[in-house]
Design an enzyme around this catalytic site. Structure first.
Site, PDB file in Angstrom:
ATOM      1  N   SER A  80       0.820  -1.221   0.000  1.00  0.00           N
ATOM      2  CA  SER A  80       0.000   0.000   0.000  1.00  0.00           C
ATOM      3  C   SER A  80       0.852   1.269   0.000  1.00  0.00           C
ATOM      4  O   SER A  80       1.618   1.494  -0.921  1.00  0.00           O
ATOM      5  CB  SER A  80      -0.957  -0.068   1.194  1.00  0.00           C
ATOM      6  OG  SER A  80      -1.866   0.982   1.162  1.00  0.00           O
ATOM      7  N   ASP A 227      -5.471   2.692  -3.937  1.00  0.00           N
ATOM      8  CA  ASP A 227      -6.814   2.742  -3.336  1.00  0.00           C
ATOM      9  C   ASP A 227      -7.054   4.109  -2.696  1.00  0.00           C
ATOM     10  O   ASP A 227      -8.180   4.437  -2.352  1.00  0.00           O
ATOM     11  CB  ASP A 227      -7.062   1.590  -2.346  1.00  0.00           C
ATOM     12  CG  ASP A 227      -6.057   1.521  -1.229  1.00  0.00           C
ATOM     13  OD1 ASP A 227      -5.043   2.249  -1.267  1.00  0.00           O
ATOM     14  OD2 ASP A 227      -6.277   0.722  -0.290  1.00  0.00           O
TER      15      ASP A 227
END
Ligand code: MG
Length: 435
Positions: A80, A227
């Site tokens: 991430s 994201d």
């Protein structure tokens, strides 16, 4: 993060899923090919059929699972927003949602107790590639917005995917929406030569500069798995995630009233704008998977976090950087004013943060003492203790990752925010002294 570890995590997740097809995706990190192949071996050893999607943003992998509807779930190899030397292995369920904490714990116990399913020779899983995940994801986003209205405005956008998985989606999404696109750090590269993956102000100076110099309507940056989306206005101003979240919430509520879900740690700015727009806010414990679950269960129309991770349930129940970009374009297409003016029109609060070290073994006792110390005041105990005052609030909660209690104070003036932060610190210190 070794190959051996990844094989066993693959076996544990494959055992948890109990065979069936499992999609596998990764971000651009250097260890991604090594780890995904090891995870694939583990999944096949447990009897799963692996569908390799290659490099894809986490929301693209989630969308693939959600829309196909025939998979047991997915695994995404990504760290991430974390620095380049990190990597991680993330499991996604059959609905395309992040797992519940208890499901992750079930996988951990399979791993630690080595309770792996070992497929018979004839039931060992297979592997195939499917290169359609990106196109499916982009088509899904285009279906959600008024593409013609966006195209008519011919926006100029600087896209900074930070050499992460968003390189494969956001520049193409913008082009499909008729934008003039300038890319920055637009090559997939796990060395992250342009900037570190987290879209925090210290990593986005180049984006801020290029957005102004390029005369762009805005700039957008993603983290490593895209994201999250963080925006920069046309003047090069960094827009904190709680403010873009609030602007997008107004946009969602414009179409229909409904519920917006966010953790207890998000700014009261969100309560202000949602209430004004005729909606209501549900607060949850901190963590995007929890927000997504509550949205799913309550039929909420929008949700997200203050870090640029926002969830559009009409598209899917996960944080989605690409969808955030498309909706921001749609929002601006409807406005006569630039992004900086849209953001300036939102209420402003001063924020102060602080930490107090609390030994891990005293975490629960300190939390209990805190609750007793604030008895009789306006408090919320969804996650930690949040004290509400008319002109501000202070949240005190144990960190999920470090032996500290975090203090987030927010108020109408900087002085008041500082005073509330100090009160939070003093409360933790007092709770620490109680035995
Ligand atoms: Mg991320």
């Amino acid at each position: 993060m070794t190959a051996e570890f990844a094989v066993n995590i693959g076996k544990a997740i494959g055992t948890f899923f109990g065979a069936g097809a499992v999609a596998l995706a990764r971000d651009t990190r250097i260890s991604g090919p090594m780890l995904t192949r090891a995870v694939a071996s583990g999944l096949m050893a447990a009897g799963c059929e692996v569908v390799d999607l290659g490099i894809a943003p986490t929301p693209a992998a989630q969308y693939y699972v959600a829309k196909l509807g025939s998979l047991s779930g997915a695994i995404v190899v990504t760290a991430s927003h974390n620095p380049r030397e990190f990597n991680g292995i993330k499991a996604i369920d059959a609905k395309g949602m992040e797992l519940r904490a208890e499901e992750e714990e079930a996988i951990e116990s399979i791993y630690f107790e080595s309770r792996f399913r070992a497929a018979e020779w004839s039931d060992v899983g297979s592997i195939r590639t499917d290169g359609t995940a990106i196109d499916r994801y982009l088509a899904g986003i285009l279906d959600q917005v008024d593409a013609d209205a966006i195209r008519r405005r011919r926006f100029t956008v600087v896209a900074d995917p930070g050499n992460g998985a968003g390189c494969l989606t956001t520049p193409y999404l913008l082009t499909a929406l008729g934008c003039r696109v300038v890319t920055l750090n637009g090559q997939a590269d796990g060395a992250f030569p342009g900037r570190m993956p987290e879209p925090v102000p210290e990593n986005l100076a180049a984006l801020q500069r290029v957005t102004v110099e390029g005369g762009a309507d805005f700039g957008v940056a993603h983290d490593g798995d895209a994201d999250r989306a963080i925006f920069v206005d046309e003047k090069g101003g960094y827009i904190y995630g709680d403010r873009s979240f609030a602007l997008l919430a107004i946009e969602e509520l414009r179409a229909r009233a409904g519920t917006v879900v966010t953790p207890v740690s998000t700014s009261r700015l969100l309560d202000d704008v949602v209430r004004t727009a005729g909606g209501n806010v549900i607060r949850t414990k901190v963590g995007a998977p929890i927000v997504a679950r509550v949205m799913f269960e309550t039929g909420a129309i929008f949700g997200g976090e203050e870090n640029g991770g926002v969830i559009f349930p009409a598209h899917q129940f996960c944080r989605d950087g690409g969808m955030a970009v498309a909706r921001m374009l749609e929002c601006l297409a409807r406005q006569e004013k630039p992004l900086s003016a849209c953001i300036a029109a939102l209420p402003t609060y001063s924020l102060r943060k602080s930490n107090v070290a609390v030994p891990a073994e005293r975490r629960e006792a300190v939390l209990d003492a805190l609750v007793r110390l604030v008895a009789g005041r306006r408090v919320e105990t969804i996650d930690g203790v949040k004290i509400h005052e008319d002109d501000g609030s202070v949240l005190v909660r144990p960190s999920g990752t470090e032996p500290v209690f975090r203090i987030y104070a927010e108020a109408t003036t900087p002085e008041r925010a500082e005073a509330l932060a100090q009160e939070g610190v003093a409360l933790v210190e007092k709770a620490l002294r109680r035995r």
